[in-house]
Design a protein around this motif. Structure first.
Motif, short mmCIF file in Angstrom:
data_model
loop_
_atom_site.label_atom_id
_atom_site.label_comp_id
_atom_site.label_asym_id
_atom_site.label_seq_id
_atom_site.Cartn_x
_atom_site.Cartn_y
_atom_site.Cartn_z
N ASP A 78 0.85 -1.19 0.00
CA ASP A 78 0.00 0.00 0.00
C ASP A 78 0.89 1.25 0.00
OD1 ASP A 78 -2.86 -1.20 0.98
OD2 ASP A 78 -1.21 -2.17 2.06
N VAL A 79 0.31 2.36 -0.46
CA VAL A 79 1.06 3.62 -0.46
C VAL A 79 0.24 4.69 0.26
CG1 VAL A 79 1.93 5.51 -1.93
CG2 VAL A 79 2.25 3.12 -2.64
N VAL A 80 0.91 5.43 1.15
CA VAL A 80 0.33 6.66 1.71
C VAL A 80 1.25 7.78 1.23
CG1 VAL A 80 -0.37 7.91 3.78
CG2 VAL A 80 -0.54 5.42 3.73
N HIS A 81 0.75 8.57 0.31
CA HIS A 81 1.62 9.50 -0.44
C HIS A 81 1.49 10.94 0.10
CE1 HIS A 81 3.58 11.65 -3.56
NE2 HIS A 81 2.54 11.87 -4.34
N LEU A 82 2.58 11.38 0.74
CA LEU A 82 2.61 12.77 1.25
C LEU A 82 3.72 13.60 0.64
CD1 LEU A 82 2.13 10.86 4.21
CD2 LEU A 82 1.29 13.13 4.77
N ALA A 83 4.72 12.96 0.01
CA ALA A 83 5.87 13.73 -0.50
C ALA A 83 5.38 14.80 -1.46
CB ALA A 83 6.85 12.80 -1.20
N ALA A 84 5.85 16.01 -1.25
CA ALA A 84 5.45 17.11 -2.13
C ALA A 84 6.31 18.33 -1.83
CB ALA A 84 3.98 17.48 -1.89
N GLU A 85 6.34 19.23 -2.80
CA GLU A 85 6.74 20.60 -2.50
C GLU A 85 5.49 21.24 -1.92
OE1 GLU A 85 9.56 22.13 -2.53
OE2 GLU A 85 10.77 20.59 -3.50
N SER A 86 5.60 21.84 -0.72
CA SER A 86 4.37 22.20 0.02
C SER A 86 4.18 23.69 0.30
CB SER A 86 4.36 21.44 1.35
OG SER A 86 5.38 21.96 2.21
N HIS A 87 5.15 24.52 -0.07
CA HIS A 87 5.03 25.93 0.36
C HIS A 87 4.59 26.83 -0.80
CE1 HIS A 87 5.41 29.34 2.83
NE2 HIS A 87 6.56 29.77 2.40
N VAL A 88 3.44 27.49 -0.61
CA VAL A 88 2.84 28.32 -1.66
C VAL A 88 3.82 29.40 -2.15
CG1 VAL A 88 0.97 29.94 -2.15
CG2 VAL A 88 0.50 27.87 -0.82
N ASP A 89 4.50 30.07 -1.22
CA ASP A 89 5.41 31.16 -1.64
C ASP A 89 6.51 30.63 -2.56
OD1 ASP A 89 3.98 33.01 -0.20
OD2 ASP A 89 5.23 32.84 1.59
N ARG A 90 7.05 29.46 -2.23
CA ARG A 90 8.09 28.88 -3.10
C ARG A 90 7.51 28.52 -4.47
NH1 ARG A 90 12.93 26.56 -0.28
NH2 ARG A 90 12.66 27.09 1.90
N SER A 91 6.24 28.12 -4.50
CA SER A 91 5.64 27.76 -5.80
C SER A 91 5.50 28.97 -6.70
CB SER A 91 4.29 27.07 -5.60
OG SER A 91 3.23 27.99 -5.42
N ILE A 92 5.41 30.14 -6.09
CA ILE A 92 5.27 31.37 -6.88
C ILE A 92 6.61 31.73 -7.52
CG2 ILE A 92 4.77 33.85 -6.71
CD1 ILE A 92 2.71 33.00 -4.45
N THR A 93 7.70 31.46 -6.80
CA THR A 93 9.01 31.78 -7.38
C THR A 93 9.56 30.64 -8.24
OG1 THR A 93 9.98 31.13 -5.27
CG2 THR A 93 9.78 33.48 -5.67
N HIS A 153 -5.59 28.32 -7.49
CA HIS A 153 -5.06 29.62 -7.93
C HIS A 153 -3.54 29.70 -7.93
CE1 HIS A 153 -9.18 31.14 -6.49
NE2 HIS A 153 -9.21 30.88 -7.77
N SER A 154 -2.87 29.04 -7.00
CA SER A 154 -1.40 29.15 -6.95
C SER A 154 -0.80 27.97 -7.72
CB SER A 154 -0.92 29.11 -5.49
OG SER A 154 -1.07 27.80 -4.98
N PRO A 155 0.46 28.10 -8.15
CA PRO A 155 1.10 26.94 -8.78
C PRO A 155 1.10 25.72 -7.86
CG PRO A 155 2.35 28.94 -9.20
CD PRO A 155 1.28 29.33 -8.22
N TYR A 156 1.24 25.95 -6.54
CA TYR A 156 1.18 24.82 -5.59
C TYR A 156 -0.17 24.13 -5.68
CZ TYR A 156 0.17 22.44 -1.18
OH TYR A 156 -0.23 21.51 -0.25
N SER A 157 -1.26 24.91 -5.55
CA SER A 157 -2.58 24.25 -5.51
C SER A 157 -2.93 23.66 -6.87
CB SER A 157 -3.66 25.21 -5.01
OG SER A 157 -3.67 26.42 -5.71
N ALA A 158 -2.45 24.29 -7.96
CA ALA A 158 -2.70 23.72 -9.29
C ALA A 158 -2.00 22.37 -9.42
CB ALA A 158 -2.21 24.68 -10.38
N SER A 159 -0.78 22.28 -8.87
CA SER A 159 -0.04 21.00 -8.96
C SER A 159 -0.70 19.92 -8.10
CB SER A 159 1.44 21.19 -8.58
OG SER A 159 1.57 21.46 -7.20
N LYS A 160 -1.23 20.32 -6.94
CA LYS A 160 -1.91 19.33 -6.09
C LYS A 160 -3.23 18.90 -6.73
CE LYS A 160 -0.88 17.96 -2.53
NZ LYS A 160 0.00 16.83 -2.06
N ALA A 161 -3.93 19.85 -7.36
CA ALA A 161 -5.17 19.51 -8.04
C ALA A 161 -4.90 18.50 -9.15
CB ALA A 161 -5.82 20.78 -8.61
N ALA A 162 -3.84 18.75 -9.92
CA ALA A 162 -3.49 17.83 -11.01
C ALA A 162 -3.20 16.44 -10.45
CB ALA A 162 -2.28 18.37 -11.78
N SER A 163 -2.45 16.39 -9.34
CA SER A 163 -2.10 15.07 -8.80
C SER A 163 -3.34 14.36 -8.26
CB SER A 163 -0.99 15.17 -7.75
OG SER A 163 -1.32 16.07 -6.74
#
Ligand code: NAD
Ligand code: DAU
Length: 350
Positions: A78-93, A153-163
């Protein structure tokens, strides 16, 4: 026997989940897979690193060969998947890092699961731990439910939505058992001090300015990280494949009110004059695309799985501040980057 791959287990929430699973399920093998980015820190898991049912693998979820090797080595069930880039400010840069890890990394894990579990998809679960930010922003009324339309709206949330969409697509297309949970803002021990609460705690300790973005009236729903880990445990064991579960604290705070509460509690705990830390509050330029308000309706997980938060915000925040004050070395190592050497000392010869 379950052999669970937990990705991102050296991070803030992941380490809390790994600790809970290792302690509560001695009959499971828990394999923590983490590439140890700036946010990954094995000091977060010192208390359980020698447990017989725990293993650590330093690997990148974007690396197909490594992921396949680890699936084979442990016969991952089984997989419990949490690995991610998680900080909105970093996703903007740096949005590309977020696409590579959060989207490509997730699909790489899904591909491994699809290949390795193909004999019997019904016996294995892929659990994606996601965020309420996929739903976008609320006005002054209403709550995010599991039916709310995605509107990141942010690149972070767009990437999480895609995943999230890829996890559901693998469920719908290939029949892989999968669940997604979307959670509000977590806080607690081991929180990386780039995020609002630990950043403010660290700055108050060090008499540094407390940067409040925009007018400070942005609202977040805060949940103690250990309550999130309990929810993840429940969803993993009892969640319905193909379903989504919203997880939240029923605990909305405007940023400025939260910072004022932190200042008050910290002044008391540090024996400073009341009002001392308030003077550090500094309004700064707003985050671009800043979502005004998040608030979760967590009634489904309450109704179906019996989950609700166990601590009040005042209790959780007080415990969190006490933890940071008692763990000055952890905070200093993280802010100075010293924790990288801990990995070298513990695992370099494996
Ligand atoms: P974090 O940044 O503290 O930890 C992320 C972990 O992932 C780190 O240990 C890092 O080393 C690892 N990682 C990053 N890229 C990797 C890669 N390419 N390969 C392998 N490992 C990699 O994050 P967090 O706050 O603990 O969040 C964990 C998960 O929960 C994320 O998926 C996040 O989107 C989600 N989430 C977080 C919150 C929150 O408030 N922090 C709320 C809801 C959902
Ligand atoms: O809602 C869940 C999300 O919560 C998670 O998916 C993310 O991984 C997690 O980082 C968090 O995102 P936020 O952007 O809400 O968290 P952050 O701590 O960065 O900011 C919280 C609020 O405080 C937000 O409105 C921005 C504001 N803020 C943040 C920082 C770092 C400030 O005013 N000043 C700051 O210095």
């Amino acid at each position: 026997m379950k052999k669970i791959l937990i990705t991102g287990g050296a991070g803030f929430i992941g380490s809390c989940v790994v600790r809970r699973f290792v302690n509560n399920y001695p009959d499971y093998l828990i394999v923590n897979l983490d590439s140890l980015t700036y946010a990954g820190n094995l000091q977060n898991l010192i208390d359980i690193e020698d447990f017989p049912n725990y293993r650590f693998e330093k690997a990148d979820i974007r690396n197909k060969e490594e992921i396949n090797r680890i699936f084979d080595k442990y016969d991952i069930t089984d997989v419990v998947h949490l690995a991610a880039e998680s900080h909105v400010d970093r996703s903007i840069t740096n949005p590309l890092d977020f696409v590579l890890t959060n989207v490509i990394g997730t699909v790489t894990l899904l591909e491994a699961a699809k290949t390795k579990w193909k004999e019997n998809y019904g016996e294995h679960l892929f659990y994606h731990v996601s965020t309420d930010e996929v739903y976008g922003a609320l006005g002054s009324e209403g709550l995010f439910t599991e039916e709310t339309r995605y509107d990141p709206h942010s690149p972070y949330s767009a990437s999480k939505a895609a995943s999230d969409h890829f996890v559901r697509a693998y469920h719908d297309t290939y029949g892989i058992k999968a669940v997604v949970s979307n959670c509000s803002n977590n806080y607690g021990p081991y929180h990386f001090p780039e995020k609002l609460i630990p950043l403010m705690i660290n700055n108050i300790i060090n008499h540094k300015p407390l940067p409040v973005y925009g007018d400070g009236n942005y609202t977040r729903d805060w949940l103690y990280v250990k309550d999130h880990a309990v929810a993840i445990d429940l969803v993993f064991h009892e969640g319905k494949s193909g379903d989504t579960y919203n997880i939240g604290g029923f605990n909305e705070w405007k940023n400025i009110d939260l910072v004022l509460l932190l200042c008050k509690q910290m002044d008391e705990k540090l024996g400073r004059e009341p009002g001392t830390s308030n003077k550090l509050i500094t309004y700064v330029k707003d985050r671009p695309g800043h979502d005004r308000r998040y608030a979760i309706d967590a009634s489904k997980i309450n109704r179906e799985l019996g989950w609700k938060p166990s601590v009040t915000f005042e209790q959780g925040l007080s415990e969190t501040i006490d933890w940071f004050l008692a763990n000055e070395k952890w905070l200093n190592d993280v802010t100075s980057g010293n924790y990288a050497t801990y990995y070298d000392k513990q695992y370099a010869n494996i």
